[in-house]
Design an enzyme around this catalytic site. Structure first.
Site, mmCIF file in Angstrom:
data_model
loop_
_atom_site.group_PDB
_atom_site.id
_atom_site.type_symbol
_atom_site.label_atom_id
_atom_site.label_comp_id
_atom_site.label_asym_id
_atom_site.label_seq_id
_atom_site.Cartn_x
_atom_site.Cartn_y
_atom_site.Cartn_z
ATOM 1 C CG PHE A 1 -2.044 0.875 1.238
ATOM 2 C CD1 PHE A 1 -3.135 0.609 0.441
ATOM 3 C CD2 PHE A 1 -2.056 2.007 2.038
ATOM 4 C CE1 PHE A 1 -4.236 1.446 0.437
ATOM 5 C CE2 PHE A 1 -3.159 2.857 2.038
ATOM 6 C CZ PHE A 1 -4.244 2.577 1.231
ATOM 7 C CG ASP B 1 -0.688 -3.178 6.486
ATOM 8 O OD1 ASP B 1 -1.829 -3.568 6.793
ATOM 9 O OD2 ASP B 1 -0.453 -2.000 6.141
ATOM 10 C CE1 TYR C 1 -9.813 1.963 6.161
ATOM 11 C CE2 TYR C 1 -9.004 2.798 8.257
ATOM 12 C CZ TYR C 1 -8.812 2.568 6.906
ATOM 13 O OH TYR C 1 -7.638 2.943 6.324
ATOM 14 N NE ARG D 1 -9.788 -2.329 -4.073
ATOM 15 C CZ ARG D 1 -9.332 -1.916 -2.899
ATOM 16 N NH1 ARG D 1 -8.253 -2.473 -2.362
ATOM 17 N NH2 ARG D 1 -9.957 -0.967 -2.225
HETATM 18 C C1 LIG Z 1 -6.221 0.529 4.106
HETATM 19 C C2 LIG Z 1 -4.769 0.306 4.285
HETATM 20 C C3 LIG Z 1 -3.987 1.195 5.039
HETATM 21 C C4 LIG Z 1 -4.619 2.434 5.593
HETATM 22 O O1 LIG Z 1 -3.839 3.125 6.479
HETATM 23 P P1 LIG Z 1 -4.478 4.269 7.385
HETATM 24 O O2 LIG Z 1 -3.298 4.922 7.964
HETATM 25 O O3 LIG Z 1 -5.353 3.588 8.406
HETATM 26 O O4 LIG Z 1 -5.269 5.164 6.502
HETATM 27 C C5 LIG Z 1 -2.654 0.902 5.210
HETATM 28 N N1 LIG Z 1 -2.108 -0.223 4.684
HETATM 29 C C6 LIG Z 1 -2.831 -1.087 3.948
HETATM 30 C C7 LIG Z 1 -2.217 -2.330 3.412
HETATM 31 C C8 LIG Z 1 -4.188 -0.840 3.717
HETATM 32 O O5 LIG Z 1 -4.909 -1.692 2.992
#
Ligand SMILES: *Cc1c(COP(=O)(O)O)cnc(C)c1O
Length: 427
Positions: A129, A208, A233, A387
């Site tokens: 991400f 993660d 979330y 997706r």
């Molecule tokens: C959704 C997601 C995030 C989101 O990070 P936030 O700091 O909570 O906005 C981070 N890493 C991955 C792999 C995600 O899918």
């Protein structure tokens, strides 16, 4: 899993036999003309949560005021963490609910890097991400230590080969930081195998779990994982901006120190000491005052997942994504759609990506379909991915069938052509 029937009745039959079907009623679902396939981005609202948030605001905040801290708020981060621990194979004192995934990643990655002095390589992959990659890149400049962020490549845009992982992790590697399930292709790593590889080179492993928690089996202790982060979330249905969680294996907690020395990371915040003294245990990975109202939403949502059981959830998720792939092959491949996810279920999380050169316009056409046509909410991930997620607690087979029918209608009738200009800020 083999399917051999594209009829709608068959989807209805699978719903009738589905042992998780009763969970759908536990969510707020008011629009029968809307098919929501974006539970991997923002999960639906559980009915119970709506009542609990109202109660928290009106009674706990409204009536109890500051007394609320001694009536449950102060322990909420740990208590909620203990709940999530049951879901991801951790001990109850190894998880804290706090901050966002990005902030938690920063804290844990920085703590791990300090503990690994002499090693200057951070390993991630091209699927990670962007926020995760940015945080890792930012660490390099912040600490001026010339860390080198190496990304494991992909050969097919869909999976990452184990031998490419092995090739990049070496004795220079301080930490390996990967998303267990990739946000675009849904490729899922072998957590045990990769963690073992990292350890065999002396690196610390940070997973993660944003796209895994609540959707696939995760056994952090069983895989001897060092560190992990994740959000609440997506499949954990805790609402927009609900706080994230972090995991630090018990034996590492006293060895690591994270860089944000906020008062909620200190030994006794209400002593108001002028010098920082880190708390014992998982609390030292906290930061500031926890967001009580949004954190309240986590517990009832996680309870539902624990009640349904991750085995049943995963079983249905696999069946639903297999069914989606089957239907798209039967009905959509002739219109130029390609599967952008692993074909093998054991290599895949709970969504699939469909690729098409008109993906963005197709997504908009699906979301904005005027009634009586059904509206479908997938999401778009650049450059060409649509997706489609199965969230087994509320997604039905009938919805999957109707969504594929609608996608077919949108491409067959070239309805997407009306939506070919300008992108919205959130896709
Ligand atoms: C959704 C997601 C995030 C989101 O990070 P936030 O700091 O909570 O906005 C981070 N890493 C991955 C792999 C995600 O899918």
């Amino acid at each position: 899993m083999k399917f051999s029937c594209t009829e709608y009745e068959f989807a209805m039959e699978m719903d009738a036999k589905d042992e998780l079907s009763s969970f759908r009623e536990l969510f707020v679902i008011n629009d029968p003309g809307l098919i929501y396939l974006d539970g991997n981005s923002l999960g639906r609202l559980p009915v119970k949560t709506a009542g609990l948030i109202k109660e928290t605001v009106e009674n706990e905040w409204g009536n109890r005021l500051i007394r609320g801290w001694n009536e449950g708020w102060i322990d909420l981060s740990k208590r909620t963490g203990a709940k999530i621990a049951r879901l991801v194979g951790a001990r109850e004192d190894e998880i804290l609910v706090t901050d966002t995934t990005s902030v938690n990643l920063f804290k844990l990655a920085a703590a791990a890097l300090s503990a690994q002095s002499g090693r200057d390589k951070i390993v991630s992959d091209v699927f990670n991400f962007p926020s995760d990659l940015y945080v890792l890149q930012g660490l390099k400049d912040l600490f001026g230590r010339n860390y080198n962020v190496k990304r494991i490549p992909t050969k097919d845009n869909t999976t990452i080969a184990k031998k490419d992982v092995n090739r990049i992790i070496d004795e220079e590697t301080a930490i390996v930081c990967l998303s267990h399930v990739a946000f675009k292709s849904a490729f899922m790593y072998d957590m045990a195998g990769i963690t073992e590889t990292a350890h065999s080179e002396g690196a610390l492993m940070l997973w993660d779990l944003c796209h895994s928690a609540g959707a696939v089996h995760v056994d952090l202790n069983g895989c001897n994982v060092d560190l992990a982060v994740g959000c609440t979330y997506k499949y954990l249905n805790s609402g927009p901006g609900a706080p994230a969680f972090l995991y630090v294996r018990r034996d590492l907690q006293e060895k690591l120190i994270q860089p944000i020395w906020g008062w909620f990371a200190s030994r006794d915040p209400f002593e108001f000491n002028s010098d920082f003294n880190p708390a014992e245990g998982i609390s030292r990975f906290g930061t500031g005052t926890p967001p009580v109202i949004s954190m309240k939403a986590v517990e009832p949502a996680v309870d539902m997942i624990l009640e349904a059981g991750i085995n049943r959830i995963r079983k249905k998720s696999v069946k639903q994504t297999e069914y989606l792939i089957y239907l798209t092959e039967q009905k959509l491949s002739q219109y130029g759609f390609r599967l952008g996810s692993p074909r093998k279920a054991e290599l895949r999380g709970s969504h699939i990506s469909l690729q098409h050169e008109k993906s963005y316009s197709i997504c908009r056409a699906l979301i904005e379909s005027p009634s009586p046509a059904v509206k479908v909410i997938p999401d778009f991930r650049t450059p060409d991915n649509i997706r489609l997620a199965a969230a087994p607690l509320y997604t039905t087979y009938a919805e999957i069938h109707r969504a594929v029918q609608r996608i077919q209608a949108v491409v067959e009738g070239k309805i997407y052509e009306k939506y070919s200009c300008g992108k919205l800020p959130v896709t």
